[in-house]
Write an enzyme that holds these catalytic residues in place. Structure first.
Site, mmCIF file in Angstrom:
data_model
loop_
_atom_site.group_PDB
_atom_site.id
_atom_site.type_symbol
_atom_site.label_atom_id
_atom_site.label_comp_id
_atom_site.label_asym_id
_atom_site.label_seq_id
_atom_site.Cartn_x
_atom_site.Cartn_y
_atom_site.Cartn_z
ATOM 1 N N ASP A 68 -23.761 49.006 -14.155
ATOM 2 C CA ASP A 68 -24.782 47.943 -14.261
ATOM 3 C C ASP A 68 -24.210 46.719 -14.971
ATOM 4 O OD1 ASP A 68 -26.851 49.303 -13.003
ATOM 5 O OD2 ASP A 68 -27.690 50.093 -14.874
ATOM 6 N N ARG B 176 -37.555 50.277 -30.237
ATOM 7 C CA ARG B 176 -36.487 50.511 -29.253
ATOM 8 C C ARG B 176 -35.555 49.293 -29.173
ATOM 9 N NH1 ARG B 176 -37.579 52.488 -23.065
ATOM 10 N NH2 ARG B 176 -35.538 53.382 -22.658
ATOM 11 N N LYS C 245 -31.093 56.867 -18.410
ATOM 12 C CA LYS C 245 -29.737 56.331 -18.602
ATOM 13 C C LYS C 245 -29.197 56.535 -20.016
ATOM 14 C CE LYS C 245 -29.940 52.965 -14.899
ATOM 15 N NZ LYS C 245 -30.023 51.562 -14.490
HETATM 16 P P1 NAP Z 1 -35.887 52.377 -18.849
HETATM 17 O O1 NAP Z 1 -34.655 52.731 -19.629
HETATM 18 O O2 NAP Z 1 -36.874 53.420 -18.586
HETATM 19 O O3 NAP Z 1 -36.601 51.121 -19.593
HETATM 20 C C1 NAP Z 1 -37.838 50.617 -19.101
HETATM 21 C C2 NAP Z 1 -38.144 49.304 -19.797
HETATM 22 O O4 NAP Z 1 -39.352 48.752 -19.244
HETATM 23 C C3 NAP Z 1 -38.385 49.477 -21.288
HETATM 24 O O5 NAP Z 1 -37.969 48.311 -21.969
HETATM 25 C C4 NAP Z 1 -39.917 49.623 -21.338
HETATM 26 O O6 NAP Z 1 -40.482 49.290 -22.576
HETATM 27 C C5 NAP Z 1 -40.309 48.590 -20.301
HETATM 28 N N1 NAP Z 1 -41.662 48.836 -19.786
HETATM 29 C C6 NAP Z 1 -42.047 49.808 -18.943
HETATM 30 N N2 NAP Z 1 -43.367 49.723 -18.704
HETATM 31 C C7 NAP Z 1 -43.825 48.648 -19.419
HETATM 32 C C8 NAP Z 1 -45.101 48.030 -19.592
HETATM 33 N N3 NAP Z 1 -46.192 48.490 -18.975
HETATM 34 N N4 NAP Z 1 -45.193 46.944 -20.382
HETATM 35 C C9 NAP Z 1 -44.075 46.460 -21.017
HETATM 36 N N5 NAP Z 1 -42.859 47.013 -20.910
HETATM 37 C C10 NAP Z 1 -42.726 48.091 -20.114
HETATM 38 O O7 NAP Z 1 -35.464 51.744 -17.421
HETATM 39 P P2 NAP Z 1 -34.177 50.886 -17.050
HETATM 40 O O8 NAP Z 1 -33.164 51.774 -16.436
HETATM 41 O O9 NAP Z 1 -33.824 50.054 -18.230
HETATM 42 O O10 NAP Z 1 -34.754 49.957 -15.858
HETATM 43 C C11 NAP Z 1 -35.604 48.840 -16.143
HETATM 44 C C12 NAP Z 1 -35.854 48.038 -14.855
HETATM 45 O O11 NAP Z 1 -34.626 47.462 -14.394
HETATM 46 C C13 NAP Z 1 -36.386 48.872 -13.676
HETATM 47 O O12 NAP Z 1 -37.312 48.095 -12.961
HETATM 48 C C14 NAP Z 1 -35.155 49.125 -12.831
HETATM 49 O O13 NAP Z 1 -35.449 49.364 -11.476
HETATM 50 C C15 NAP Z 1 -34.426 47.788 -13.027
HETATM 51 N N6 NAP Z 1 -32.979 47.918 -12.785
HETATM 52 C C16 NAP Z 1 -32.459 47.262 -11.712
HETATM 53 C C17 NAP Z 1 -31.103 47.356 -11.469
HETATM 54 C C18 NAP Z 1 -30.517 46.652 -10.296
HETATM 55 O O14 NAP Z 1 -29.441 47.048 -9.846
HETATM 56 N N7 NAP Z 1 -31.145 45.617 -9.776
HETATM 57 C C19 NAP Z 1 -30.280 48.128 -12.303
HETATM 58 C C20 NAP Z 1 -30.858 48.775 -13.393
HETATM 59 C C21 NAP Z 1 -32.224 48.671 -13.608
HETATM 60 P P3 NAP Z 1 -40.725 50.466 -23.699
HETATM 61 O O15 NAP Z 1 -39.375 50.767 -24.277
HETATM 62 O O16 NAP Z 1 -41.646 49.809 -24.663
HETATM 63 O O17 NAP Z 1 -41.313 51.642 -22.964
#
Ligand code: NAP
Length: 323
Positions: free
Chosen positions: A102, A156, A66
């Site tokens: 979002d 980040r 994103k």
């Molecule tokens: P992203 O940009 O890839 O960010 C992922 C986030 O998760 C980062 O803060 C990352 O931390 C953290 N993370 C991943 N693995 C981790 C671990 N093992 N331990 C601790 N932190 C961890 O993804 P995103 O687009 O922000 O999405 C994040 C979540 O929100 C996903 O589950 C997605 O499906 C959900 N979401 C839902 C909706 C909805 O409509 N319901 C909309 C958007 C997103 P680091 O930066 O340290 O890697």
């Protein structure tokens, strides 16, 4: 010519967006096909360039692209510019427009969670990726006065805070290191807790140990599958009000549909498609996605280990179930 809309992310195979959007196209008799494009970051620019073709209505962008997609579009809407993250691309002739639906999706979720009560002013946000940016933008717009962002990789979260420096100049937005004592102290001062990390998509995993959760919070988890994550189970047991990510998925998807088609989204049909997808049961994540092994099995913050060597890189290969 059948039009095309694609979901670009990595992974994408487990998304519910295709069921939801295809049902909406079919309901309104729109000749369009929703496709899943699993693309790594190295292939992202080519994938976005392909959207300029006449058969494309646009795209969804999901985890982990994103933020990376921002410089690849020709124009950003206000919400996308404000967040520095794009989850929807539409076409304006040959030009690509980046949106962030979002933000609206999270606002609807926050409103549903808080209900008729007074809107709180303090929040803790777990995560600093694209979704966390949308959450922070919405919280600032709602008039929150203090927002603390915790992320596994602190830099980040610090980047997120810098991005919002101007729009948050009137309030207290800060990044803090993911240590249990710091989390506990901030949770004691807050009213709203939002999980915007990918941790919790596998049953039993949680970003926070249950004992850190005080009572009387509004706890929102953006994860929608499972519909009730371990974090929400623990929060409910602690006496908190809880809400999962399905409403956000539905609302952001409805906004996206309207941007691509110019037609009102058939919300009930989209909700029914989500219900069917959910009833099919939890789908397994690919075993090589890495983050699951780092997350908690019900205790201890994943990020507290702070060891980047055994974790996916920030903004890189980190993955979870996409939107
Ligand atoms: P992203 O940009 O890839 O960010 C992922 C986030 O998760 C980062 O803060 C990352 O931390 C953290 N993370 C991943 N693995 C981790 C671990 N093992 N331990 C601790 N932190 C961890 O993804 P995103 O687009 O922000 O999405 C994040 C979540 O929100 C996903 O589950 C997605 O499906 C959900 N979401 C839902 C909706 C909805 O409509 N319901 C909309 C958007 C997103 P680091 O930066 O340290 O890697």
């Amino acid at each position: 010519m059948t039009n095309r809309v694609v979901l670009i992310g990595h992974p994408v195979a487990h998304s519910f967006s295709s069921e939801m959007q295809q049902a909406a196209f079919d309901e309104l008799g729109i000749d369009a096909r929703y496709e899943l494009w699993d693309r790594r970051q190295i292939d992202l620019a080519d994938a976005v360039e392909e959207l300029r073709g006449d058969d494309f209505l646009g795209a969804n962008v999901t985890i982990p692209h994103k933020e990376h997609v921002v410089p690849l579009v020709d124009r950003l809407t206000e919400d996308a510019g404000a967040t520095g993250a794009v989850n929807v691309i539409s076409r304006d002739g040959k030009k690509l427009v980046g949106h962030n639906t979002d933000v609206a999706g999270f606002k609807a979720t926050l409103d549903r969670a808080v209900g008729k009560q007074k809107m709180p002013r303090q929040a803790v946000v777990l995560g600093a990726g694209g979704a966390a940016r949308a959450v922070v933008a919405a919280l600032i717009a709602e008039g929150f006065q203090r927002i603390v962002v915790f992320n596994r990789h602190l830099h980040r979260a610090e980047g997120l805070v810098r991005h919002f420096a101007r729009s948050a100049a009137h309030m207290d937005l800060r990044a803090m290191p993911w240590h249990e004592s710091v989390l506990e102290s901030e949770l004691a001062k807050t009213k709203v807790l939002v999980n915007a990390t990918a941790v919790g998509m596998v049953t039993g995993e949680t970003p926070l140990p249950a004992e850190l959760l005080p009572p009387d919070l509004f706890v929102i988890d953006l994860i929608y599958n499972p519909p009730v994550t371990q974090l929400l189970l623990d929060a409910a047991a602690a006496g908190d009000a809880t809400l999962g990510g399905e409403l956000m998925l539905l609302q952001q998807g409805a906004c996206a549909f309207e941007l691509w088609t110019g037609r009102a989204a058939p919300i009930e049909v989209m909700q029914a498609a989500l219900d069917r997808a959910r009833e099919q049961g939890a789908r397994q994540l690919p075993v090589d996605m890495g983050w699951a092994a780092n997350a908690n099995g019900g205790g201890g913050a994943a990020a507290a280990t702070g060891d980047a060597a055994d974790m996916p890189a920030a903004g890189g290969t980190t993955a979870g179930r996409p939107t």
